[in-house]
Scaffold this motif. Structure first.
Motif, PDB file in Angstrom:
ATOM      1  N   GLN A   1       0.944  -1.299   0.025  1.00  0.00           N
ATOM      2  CA  GLN A   1      -0.189  -0.188  -0.087  1.00  0.00           C
ATOM      3  C   GLN A   1       0.786   1.230  -0.025  1.00  0.00           C
ATOM      4  OE1 GLN A   1      -2.840   0.212   3.333  1.00  0.00           O
ATOM      5  NE2 GLN A   1      -4.339  -0.895   2.121  1.00  0.00           N
ATOM      6  N   GLN A   2       1.839   1.280   0.898  1.00  0.00           N
ATOM      7  CA  GLN A   2       2.660   2.338   0.876  1.00  0.00           C
ATOM      8  C   GLN A   2       3.792   2.460  -0.428  1.00  0.00           C
ATOM      9  OE1 GLN A   2       2.820   4.017   3.650  1.00  0.00           O
ATOM     10  NE2 GLN A   2       1.481   2.354   4.979  1.00  0.00           N
ATOM     11  N   LEU A   3       4.077   1.236  -0.764  1.00  0.00           N
ATOM     12  CA  LEU A   3       5.130   1.430  -2.001  1.00  0.00           C
ATOM     13  C   LEU A   3       4.295   1.913  -3.118  1.00  0.00           C
ATOM     14  CD1 LEU A   3       8.220   1.000  -2.791  1.00  0.00           C
ATOM     15  CD2 LEU A   3       7.089  -1.447  -3.614  1.00  0.00           C
ATOM     16  N   TYR A   4       2.974   1.993  -3.174  1.00  0.00           N
ATOM     17  CA  TYR A   4       1.956   1.884  -4.425  1.00  0.00           C
ATOM     18  C   TYR A   4       2.052   3.749  -4.478  1.00  0.00           C
ATOM     19  CZ  TYR A   4      -1.927   1.521  -7.533  1.00  0.00           C
ATOM     20  OH  TYR A   4      -2.468   1.725  -8.608  1.00  0.00           O
ATOM     21  N   GLN A   5       2.352   4.510  -3.678  1.00  0.00           N
ATOM     22  CA  GLN A   5       2.617   5.719  -3.554  1.00  0.00           C
ATOM     23  C   GLN A   5       3.766   6.093  -4.459  1.00  0.00           C
ATOM     24  OE1 GLN A   5       0.483   7.509  -1.746  1.00  0.00           O
ATOM     25  NE2 GLN A   5      -0.356   5.767  -0.489  1.00  0.00           N
ATOM     26  N   LEU A   6       4.759   5.070  -4.519  1.00  0.00           N
ATOM     27  CA  LEU A   6       6.029   5.338  -5.302  1.00  0.00           C
ATOM     28  C   LEU A   6       5.814   4.847  -6.733  1.00  0.00           C
ATOM     29  CD1 LEU A   6       8.758   4.970  -2.807  1.00  0.00           C
ATOM     30  CD2 LEU A   6       7.836   7.112  -3.533  1.00  0.00           C
ATOM     31  N   VAL A   7       5.594   3.676  -6.905  1.00  0.00           N
ATOM     32  CA  VAL A   7       5.523   3.031  -8.111  1.00  0.00           C
ATOM     33  C   VAL A   7       4.201   2.071  -8.491  1.00  0.00           C
ATOM     34  CG1 VAL A   7       7.951   2.388  -8.150  1.00  0.00           C
ATOM     35  CG2 VAL A   7       6.374   0.924  -6.887  1.00  0.00           C
TER      36      VAL A   7
ATOM     37  N   ILE B   1       8.588  -5.432  -9.279  1.00  0.00           N
ATOM     38  CA  ILE B   1       7.929  -4.218  -9.759  1.00  0.00           C
ATOM     39  C   ILE B   1       8.425  -4.420 -11.123  1.00  0.00           C
ATOM     40  CG2 ILE B   1       8.409  -1.755  -9.733  1.00  0.00           C
ATOM     41  CD1 ILE B   1       9.388  -2.351  -6.701  1.00  0.00           C
ATOM     42  N   ALA B   2       7.508  -3.679 -12.001  1.00  0.00           N
ATOM     43  CA  ALA B   2       7.862  -3.727 -13.467  1.00  0.00           C
ATOM     44  C   ALA B   2       8.434  -2.022 -13.611  1.00  0.00           C
ATOM     45  CB  ALA B   2       6.545  -3.706 -14.254  1.00  0.00           C
TER      46      ALA B   2
ATOM     47  N   TRP C   1      15.661   3.704  -7.535  1.00  0.00           N
ATOM     48  CA  TRP C   1      16.156   2.591  -6.516  1.00  0.00           C
ATOM     49  C   TRP C   1      16.595   3.305  -5.217  1.00  0.00           C
ATOM     50  CZ3 TRP C   1      16.207  -1.408  -4.049  1.00  0.00           C
ATOM     51  CH2 TRP C   1      17.383  -1.921  -3.181  1.00  0.00           C
ATOM     52  N   ARG C   2      16.949   4.510  -5.360  1.00  0.00           N
ATOM     53  CA  ARG C   2      17.273   5.587  -4.286  1.00  0.00           C
ATOM     54  C   ARG C   2      16.015   5.892  -3.549  1.00  0.00           C
ATOM     55  NH1 ARG C   2      21.207   8.209  -7.365  1.00  0.00           N
ATOM     56  NH2 ARG C   2      19.806   9.625  -7.884  1.00  0.00           N
ATOM     57  N   GLU C   3      15.047   5.894  -4.210  1.00  0.00           N
ATOM     58  CA  GLU C   3      13.645   6.211  -3.757  1.00  0.00           C
ATOM     59  C   GLU C   3      13.234   5.279  -2.875  1.00  0.00           C
ATOM     60  OE1 GLU C   3      11.422   8.899  -3.422  1.00  0.00           O
ATOM     61  OE2 GLU C   3      13.351   9.926  -3.793  1.00  0.00           O
ATOM     62  N   ILE C   4      13.260   4.103  -3.474  1.00  0.00           N
ATOM     63  CA  ILE C   4      12.811   2.591  -3.126  1.00  0.00           C
ATOM     64  C   ILE C   4      13.588   2.460  -1.551  1.00  0.00           C
ATOM     65  CG2 ILE C   4      12.728   0.334  -3.205  1.00  0.00           C
ATOM     66  CD1 ILE C   4      11.999   0.690  -6.078  1.00  0.00           C
ATOM     67  N   GLN C   5      15.106   2.759  -1.635  1.00  0.00           N
ATOM     68  CA  GLN C   5      15.845   2.506  -0.458  1.00  0.00           C
ATOM     69  C   GLN C   5      15.433   3.519   0.772  1.00  0.00           C
ATOM     70  OE1 GLN C   5      19.552   2.975  -2.480  1.00  0.00           O
ATOM     71  NE2 GLN C   5      20.195   1.098  -1.315  1.00  0.00           N
ATOM     72  N   ARG C   6      15.088   4.768   0.276  1.00  0.00           N
ATOM     73  CA  ARG C   6      14.690   5.609   1.368  1.00  0.00           C
ATOM     74  C   ARG C   6      13.421   5.357   1.795  1.00  0.00           C
ATOM     75  NH1 ARG C   6      15.308  11.135  -0.860  1.00  0.00           N
ATOM     76  NH2 ARG C   6      13.215  11.187  -1.999  1.00  0.00           N
ATOM     77  N   TRP C   7      12.536   4.778   0.815  1.00  0.00           N
ATOM     78  CA  TRP C   7      11.217   4.114   1.423  1.00  0.00           C
ATOM     79  C   TRP C   7      11.446   2.992   2.569  1.00  0.00           C
ATOM     80  CZ3 TRP C   7       9.608  -0.735   0.211  1.00  0.00           C
ATOM     81  CH2 TRP C   7       8.215  -1.071   0.733  1.00  0.00           C
ATOM     82  N   GLY C   8      12.481   2.303   2.030  1.00  0.00           N
ATOM     83  CA  GLY C   8      12.766   0.874   2.981  1.00  0.00           C
ATOM     84  C   GLY C   8      13.350   1.259   4.380  1.00  0.00           C
ATOM     85  N   THR C   9      14.067   2.473   4.423  1.00  0.00           N
ATOM     86  CA  THR C   9      14.623   2.969   5.591  1.00  0.00           C
ATOM     87  C   THR C   9      13.379   3.590   6.424  1.00  0.00           C
ATOM     88  OG1 THR C   9      16.374   3.801   4.109  1.00  0.00           O
ATOM     89  CG2 THR C   9      16.550   4.362   6.751  1.00  0.00           C
ATOM     90  N   GLU C  10      12.654   4.190   5.770  1.00  0.00           N
ATOM     91  CA  GLU C  10      11.345   4.899   6.411  1.00  0.00           C
ATOM     92  C   GLU C  10      10.468   3.768   7.089  1.00  0.00           C
ATOM     93  OE1 GLU C  10       8.623   7.078   4.015  1.00  0.00           O
ATOM     94  OE2 GLU C  10      10.283   8.365   3.997  1.00  0.00           O
TER      95      GLU C  10
END
Lengths: 468, 1061
Positions: free
Chosen positions: A83-89, A102-103, A118-127
């Protein structure tokens, strides 16, 4: 098409540590032999390793918190992460319990290049405080295997990715242990070695599944993916044209909202367990009315009755100027097989009654009457708060020869009683600090009441109930 | 006997007729001993132990009454639940007892282990003498007419079959329905004309056992206390009641019936006459006459030059004793079994006190020439101790089943059965079960168990458990320790004794019930060996011993290849200094009893020079003597470093042969007699208590008596205290001299074989696995260090078992080879057999060997055509056994899997497409495959490989340690092959590391281990820096720093895959 696979190797542990801080070593164990499947840094430091038995782990670290693995916990967490990641991709495919696919190709337009994404996803992961192993690949399964093996690469370089894939140990492949073992015993340890073999001869020895696997990995056999669609919630905000002084004035706008809401629910085949109404004022703080239902509903009348009951208890501190209505947690509707000819939906169910009673009297004043298999009369039946999950009805029946009216507390016997039957000795309950040792008798007092009396170990007499 | 006075001042005579003990497993909370003691204390006339379909507890009850001289009569009975009908059956006379045993046997034999099944119809026949107490159906508030009718039908049926022997059983548990129940019984009594007798339905001797009783119920139901609610009784009325309470609870007339029944019960279990099987004695002879005749014959064989006079005197004395005690049958029975083994060529050896008699030597029960060990004679059968003769017979472990089958076939399953072993709760099982019943989480319990050090002498487990924070676990946990304490020693189920047979003249089921064991077609009796001993019944121990298999197989190799026939008796005729020299060097891998790390450490210190030294060596390295602080004094005295002294001449007579230091169990018993004035009977009780003191703490009762006795005889308090401590130490592991003497024979024989025929011996050891202390890999390495060639498993050379090969075997002209010519032992090499390959089937390999062409297989197809399951061939391929015909092991496996199982008819040699060629394994991969498929390698040692790759750093090899100075610091690396934490040395772990040159003995102190826990606990390869300590020829490394090099193993796995990357 380029894919990115995210593997969450310790999803349960991450979620656990996120919500509760701990200074001790934590391990998650799985299976009959209690093998360690996830562990925190402290546990790792004391020498505990993945796959170790709990008994050995305990020897290494005596101050160890042990949690059982629960795929369900991970599955839920994966959902909320999605749900959260959907905001990004946009194009995410769930591979429960530990992975997301992820496609990437479609997203590159948005992010420009892979490393930004990838940086965005990493930041999201840290969050989200979640550990990630990730890899790209041109086939979904390849990306998954590389990520799971922690042998991946964030790159669109086809040749490099292929090389990594060739180095992948066959122990990482989704084939049976026996097959893995067979291959290893013939010196075939990597996917590369496997791919070099003559397919016909391989198929003859290992069956069609392994051929299919190889063709999936080489892209000759594309897998269709189903992408994640967020479940809809219901949010509505309403500014009043005029100030509303009394809750009666709220009824009409609320009704409209509710009608919309129920229509929405029925269309989407959803139901609602919890909704929140907020009333806004010029000065005073917002009033929140939380309505929790004992049973998920999609029925207008039910909502209206409940809301009316809640509002009836409300006094407005000052005139209200706006109202928001939200139902954030909607669940798919459970289809109850109601008989076509039994018009059950006309009668209200016990749960609906409880909903209404709770709304009217407050949660703490509604209880179930419950029984428990215990010889001690006080423990044999008791009240159980209705807002807590109902205790599983055990085979505990009430004992016969017990009075119709049992006093909550035995009372000292002050009147004379003629004993008719007894003693019935109850001497038990050592295990919960509440032992009893009593001789019970059936007696008749001067008012011809049949009473249940007992003598305790000190020889004192008490009355504990009356028979009908 | 006094009873309580009734109101009319008549004494109350009460007998408890329904009482179960903890041998009704998990149902009752008291030991039989406790029940009879309490019943006597309460002034009962009699007590019936009526366990559920069992008499397993009665002998203990009987023994308690006899030993404590309790004033109470024991009645034997049992309770049964047959569908709706509950009954108690009592045995008033010997015939009734036999009937009861048969009924139990019937009910047990038709069900699986631990269960029984009985129908009303089973009571119809064969119970002509038993008394029957019947509890009619009664449901207080639902008492229906139908139930009453059913009672009437059962009553009619039972009174027809048990005329004048039937009672209605009335029990009162203080429930609200008591009044109704009593009324109903009055009604039944009147209507049926049957007497009512009352009973207690006792499940515990004291009210304090209520908690334990509840816990047992929870364990039985696999739930926690809080979950079982109504499955627990409402009150504590299962307790044995005092007479005045009983009097208040029951009508006098019904109470009187207990005395009526008591008067009718006249059977005592002491009167069980045991009769030996008659077929042992030829018609027309008597047992004693026949025994004398056999001994006479044996004498001529054993002493061909005539029996020396002193020996003859002893034989005569022994025979008189055997006659007086009536043991002739026992010796004859064993003789018969042993003769069968001799006939079949099964190697055996008797051991035990009586086994070391000259009579047994003459009967060929033991090969030990009594002249060599005359010191043992005093412990034959001790008449004053009234203890039955003790003879265990060990047989080759792979052939013991043949002996068991012989016994079954000779005496029939009705007359021969194996004694039971009562499995009791130990610390771990008690913690686990009590914990679960209290609702403590299983992980928590595993944690407790792993954290408690049971060998810690300073902190009791109770304290340790409390220290682990148990009290924080909630209200239930505070009961935990006490309940665990109570549960330890409680019987849990009956199991099969390792080999104790009971053989009787008549059907065994008239003597004691038999039930099914878990093993198919095995039955056990309901009594264990202590019970049998208490009743004076004799059992024959048929045990299995791996070393006998090894010795027999060695003898066969020697006969086959060197034309020499050997016997144990012949080898032990004289002490060979060369053999002892080998042992003194601690060169003892594979040698019986002295091969372990602790034993081989002792060898160079004790330096055994003769047979009796070995007897001591075997007994000395046991936990017992060291806990009693006694080994070192023996060594010091032996080396002349400490004077030898005796507190008195009596003590000297007992201890002289061990230089004043008690080493054997017999010596301790004897000391109790001569120094503390124990009677023979008391000494025997002491002996038994020693065997089980950890289990039940019975030894404490002797402490006072021992010490007081010795003080009274003028011994110093220190000596007395020390002796008591030694007895405690002996308790767990105490080793009798009689057994040590027999083991020493096998130790010597195996050492002799190792010295003179090392290849044969090693090969025989490999073929007798699993046994002993070392793995095949270690045995083979030891052989290689002794310069014996070991050849790999080979499809065309190997047999199922490993065998010996000689250069002549390979000469082309097999026809001309003289197979009868003795070969040179120096040329023998060992060819490993298929049996070492993991996951292979014996039958398949035997078929392969049988059908192997004279010149061997040349193609894989030939083997395929044999129709052997493919998994066998794959295993052979991985073990590299197919190398001569199918290339490297990877390719062989690939090819085998490609073979389709077509019938020969359809094989078409034309379709031989070139198969996929696989890359051959490299050296590392070969090594790993060797370990994976056989657990050993004949090629390069993994450590050598790592050393060649410079992965180990500077370190000393095992065979270089001898050149290093004692006290110097060294670094060593090795595979961790052994970790031993003997109870003898508190806090020390003996670790064995193996490198390519040999084994290294490492000592790890507790603090070192604690500080470097991870390396200590989990490492597979260890690098240790430590200090060399030398004591004579023994070299230890005292570990300082431990480094876990296990990742190197992983690096090997990676190297094995290198071919493809």
């Amino acid at each position: 098409m380029l894919w990115l696979y995210l593997h969450f190797p310790q999803l349960q542990l991450d979620s656990l540590l996120r919500t509760s801080s701990t200074s001790s070593a934590v391990v998650i164990v799985d299976g009959q032999q209690h093998r360690i499947c996830q562990l925190n840094a402290l546990a790792e430091k004391s020498g505990i390793k993945l796959g170790m038995r709990l008994s050995s782990a305990i020897l290494l670290c005596s101050d160890l918190s042990v949690v059982h693995y629960q795929a369900e916990t991970e599955r839920k967490r994966l959902h909320s992460l999605t749900q959260q990641l959907y905001q990004l991709v946009a194009n995410i495919s769930l591979i429960p319990p530990k992975g997301l696919l992820i496609a990437v190709s479609n997203m590159l337009k948005l992010y420009g290049d892979l490393s930004t994404l990838w940086r965005e996803i990493q930041r999201w992961g840290t969050e989200q405080e979640v550990s990630i192993q990730a890899s790209c690949a041109y086939e979904p399964l390849s990306a998954q295997l590389l990520a799971e093996a922690d042998h991946g690469l964030i790159s669109n370089d086809k040749a490099k990715l292929q090389q990594l894939l060739r180095q992948l140990s066959i122990a990482q492949l989704p084939i049976s242990k026996t097959q893995t073992n067979k291959l290893q015993r013939m010196g075939i340890h990597t996917l590369g070695a496997l791919q070099q073999l003559n397919l016909a001869e391989l198929g003859k020895r290992f069956g069609p599944d392994i051929l299919q696997l190889l063709s999936k990995l080489s892209g000759r056999h594309p897998e269709p993916q189903t992408f994640y669609q967020p479940p809809p919630g219901f949010n509505h905000h309403l500014d009043f044209l005029h100030e509303v002084y009394h809750f009666n004035g709220l009824r009409f706008p609320l009704n409209r909202l509710l009608q919309d809401f129920c229509l929405f629910l029925q269309k989407q085949q959803l139901q609602c367990e919890y909704l929140r109404i907020e009333l806004h004022y010029r000065h005073a703080a917002v009033s929140q009315i939380d309505i929790r239902l004992a049973q998920a509903e999609d029925n207008l009348i039910q909502f209206r009755q409940l809301i009316d009951l809640h509002l009836a208890q409300l006094t407005l501190p000052e005139p209200t100027i706006a109202m928001s209505f939200s139902a954030p947690q909607l669940s798919p509707k459970q289809v109850q097989s109601t008989d076509l000819f039994q018009q059950q939906h006309h009668t209200s169910s016990p749960l609906q009654l409880i909903n209404r009673l709770q709304a009217k009297c407050g949660n703490q004043h509604v209880s179930w009457l419950a029984t428990h298999p215990d010889h001690r009369p006080e423990k044999n039946n008791y009240y159980h708060p209705a807002h807590l999950p109902r205790p599983l009805s055990s085979s505990a029946t009430l004992l016969s020869e017990r009075p119709t009216l049992l006093f909550t507390q035995p009372q000292p016997l002050t009147t004379e009683v003629i004993l008719l039957n007894g003693p019935e000795r109850i001497q038990t309950g050592w295990w919960d600090e509440d032992p009893v040792c009593r001789d019970y008798y059936l007696g008749v007092n001067s008012r011809q009441q049949r009473c249940w009396v007992f003598r305790d170990q000190q020889g004192k007499w008490f009355i504990h109930g009356l028979f009908a | 006997m006094s009873g309580a006075m009734t109101e009319t001042n008549e004494p109350l005579y009460y007998s408890e007729l329904h009482c179960i003990s903890n041998f009704s497993f998990l149902r009752a909370a008291s030991h039989p001993e406790e029940l009879v003691a309490r019943a006597a204390e309460l002034g009962y006339q009699a007590i019936a132990i009526t366990d559920e379909c069992s008499v397993a507890g009665v002998v203990r009850a009987y023994t308690a009454i006899k030993q404590q001289q309790l004033k109470i009569k024991l009645i034997i009975g049992a309770e049964f639940q047959l569908n709706d009908v509950f009954i108690v059956i009592l045995a008033p006379c010997r015939r009734a007892y036999a009937e009861l045993c048969q009924l139990i046997t019937l009910a047990r034999r038709r069900s699986e282990k631990g269960h029984y099944q009985l129908e009303l119809d089973d009571l119809q026949q064969g119970l002509a003498h038993c008394l029957l107490l019947w509890r009619p159906l009664f449901s207080p508030y639902l008492q229906s007419q139908q139930e009453h009718q059913q009672n009437l039908v059962i009553a009619k049926w039972l009174s027809d079959h048990f005329p004048q022997r039937l009672w209605l059983l009335y029990e009162r548990q203080l429930l609200s329905s008591d009044k109704l129940k009593q009324q109903y019984y009055c009604h039944l009594e009147a209507q049926l004309g049957l007497p009512v007798v009352c009973a207690g339905n006792v499940t515990q001797h004291s009210p304090t056992r209520q908690r334990l009783a509840h816990i047992l119920t929870a364990i039985r139901l696999h739930k926690s206390i809080e979950q079982i609610g109504f499955s627990l009784p409402a009150n504590n009325e299962g307790t044995m009641r005092p007479l005045n309470k009983i009097q208040r609870l029951f009508p006098p007339a019904w109470l009187k019936q207990t005395e009526v029944i008591n008067q009718r019960c006249q059977f005592t279990i002491a009167s069980l006459g045991y009769q030996y099987p008659a077929e042992i004695v030829p018609v027309g002879s008597t047992p004693m006459r026949y025994l004398r005749q056999l001994v006479k014959q044996g004498q001529q064989e054993r002493f061909p030059d005539g029996v020396p006079n002193p020996i003859q005197t002893i034989i005569d004395k022994e025979l008189v004793l055997i006659e007086e005690q009536g043991y002739a049958h026992f010796f004859l029975t064993i003789h018969d079994i042993v003769m069968y083994a001799r006939q079949q060529g099964i190697l055996y050896q008797g051991r035990g006190s009586a086994a070391n008699s000259i009579v047994c030597y003459c009967l060929h029960i033991t090969p030990v020439d009594p002249q060599k060990i005359n010191v043992l004679f005093e412990r034959f059968i001790s008449k004053e101790r009234d203890e039955p003769p003790d003879i265990d017979v060990d047989f080759e472990h792979q052939r013991r089943e043949e002996i068991i089958q012989y016994i079954y076939q000779k005496y029939g399953r009705e007359r021969a059965a194996i004694a039971a072993t009562v499995i009791t709760y130990r610390f771990k099982s008690a913690v686990r079960d009590v914990g679960k019943a209290l609702g403590i989480a299983e992980e928590q319990l595993s944690f407790f168990i792993s954290q408690v050090d049971r060998r810690d002498n300073e902190l009791s487990w109770q304290t340790q458990l409390a220290d682990l924070g148990l009290n924080k676990q909630g209200s239930l946990a505070k009961h935990f320790i006490q309940l665990v304490e109570q549960l330890i020693g409680f019987p849990r189920h009956l199991s099969q004794h390792v080999g104790g047979f009971v053989i009787s003249a008549g059907p065994l089921s008239e003597l004691v019930p038999t039930e099914n064991a878990s093993m198919q077609a095995r039955t056990v009796i309901q009594w264990d060996k202590d019970d049998l001993e208490s009743l004076g019944l004799l059992k024959v121990d048929i045990l299995a011993l791996g070393m006998l298999t090894t010795i027999r197989k060695s003898f066969e190799f020697i006969r086959q290849h060197y034309q020499r026939s050997l016997t144990i008796a012949e080898i032990i005729k004289q002490d060979d200094p060369d053999v002892y020299a080998m042992l003194q060097r601690a060169d003892s891998v594979g040698v019986f009893q002295v091969e372990s790390r602790a034993q081989s450490n002792m060898l160079p210190r004790l330096k055994p020079k003769c047979y009796y030294d070995l007897v001591i060596q075997i007994a000395i390295v046991r936990p017992g003597p060291i806990q009693g602080d006694m080994v070192h004094p023996y060594l010091r005295r032996r080396n002349g470093e400490e004077p030898i002294s005796y507190p008195s001449t009596e003590v000297e007579s007992v201890l002289a042969r061990t230089l004043g230091v008690p080493i054997f169990q017999e010596q301790v018993i004897k000391l109790a007699m001569v120094a503390a004035g124990f009677s023979g009977g008391e000494a025997d009780q002491l002996r038994r208590a020693m065997a089980s003191w950890k289990k039940n703490g019975q030894l404490k009762q002797f402490q006072q008596k021992l010490i007081a006795g010795m003080l009274a005889r003028g011994y110093k308090i220190e000596f007395a205290e020390r002796l008591y401590q030694q007895i405690l130490g002996f308790g767990d592991y105490g080793f009798p001299e009689a057994h040590s003497a027999s083991f020493a024979v096998l130790a010597y024989v195996s050492a002799w074989l190792k010295h003179y025929y090392p290849a044969s011996f090693c090969c025989a050891l490999l073929n007798s696995q699993p046994m002993g202390f070392y793995s095949p890999a270690q045995l083979i390495q030891d052989a290689q260090r002794h310069h014996i060639t070991v050849s790999p498993i080979d499809i065309n050379q190997s047999q199922w078992e490993s065998h010996l090969q000689f250069p002549s075997d390979f000469e082309q002209d097999n026809q001309n080879q003289d197979t009868n010519q003795a070969k040179d032992t120096r040329h023998a090499s060992i060819r490993l057999g298929f049996h070492l390959v993991k996951g292979i089937q014996q039958a398949a390999m035997q078929k392969l060997v049988q059908q192997r062409p004279v010149n061997g297989f040349s193609q894989l197809e030939q083997i395929n055509a044999l129709g052997i399951h493919r998994s066998n061939l794959e295993a052979l391929a991985s073990a590299n056994a197919l190398k001569p015909i199918a290339g490297h092991r990877y390719q062989a496996r690939w090819d085998i899997q490609g073979e389709t199982d077509t019938l020969p008819l359809f094989t078409n040699p034309d379709i031989s497409a070139p198969t996929q060629q696989l890359v051959a394994p490299n050296t590392v991969a070969d090594l790993l495959e060797d370990y994976a498929s056989t657990g050993l390698t004949l090629n390069i040692h993994p450590l050598q490989l790592l050393r060649q790759q410079n992965k180990l750093g500077r370190c000393v090899l095992a065979n270089q340690l001898a050149q290093r100075r004692s006290g110097s610091v060294v670094t060593i690396v090795g595979l961790v092959t052994g970790k031993q934490r003997p109870a003898t040395a508190s806090g020390v772990t003996f670790m064995t590391l193996e490198d390519e040159s040999g084994n290294i003995n490492v000592v790890v102190w507790q603090n070192t281990a604690r500080a470097q826990k991870q390396a200590y606990l989990t490492a597979k390869i260890l690098k240790i820096t430590g200090v060399i300590e030398k004591q004579g020829d023994i070299i230890h490394v005292i570990a300082g720093k431990l480094v876990d090099l296990s990742p190197l193993l992983l690096s090997l796995h990676a190297q094995a895959r290198d071919a493809y990357s």
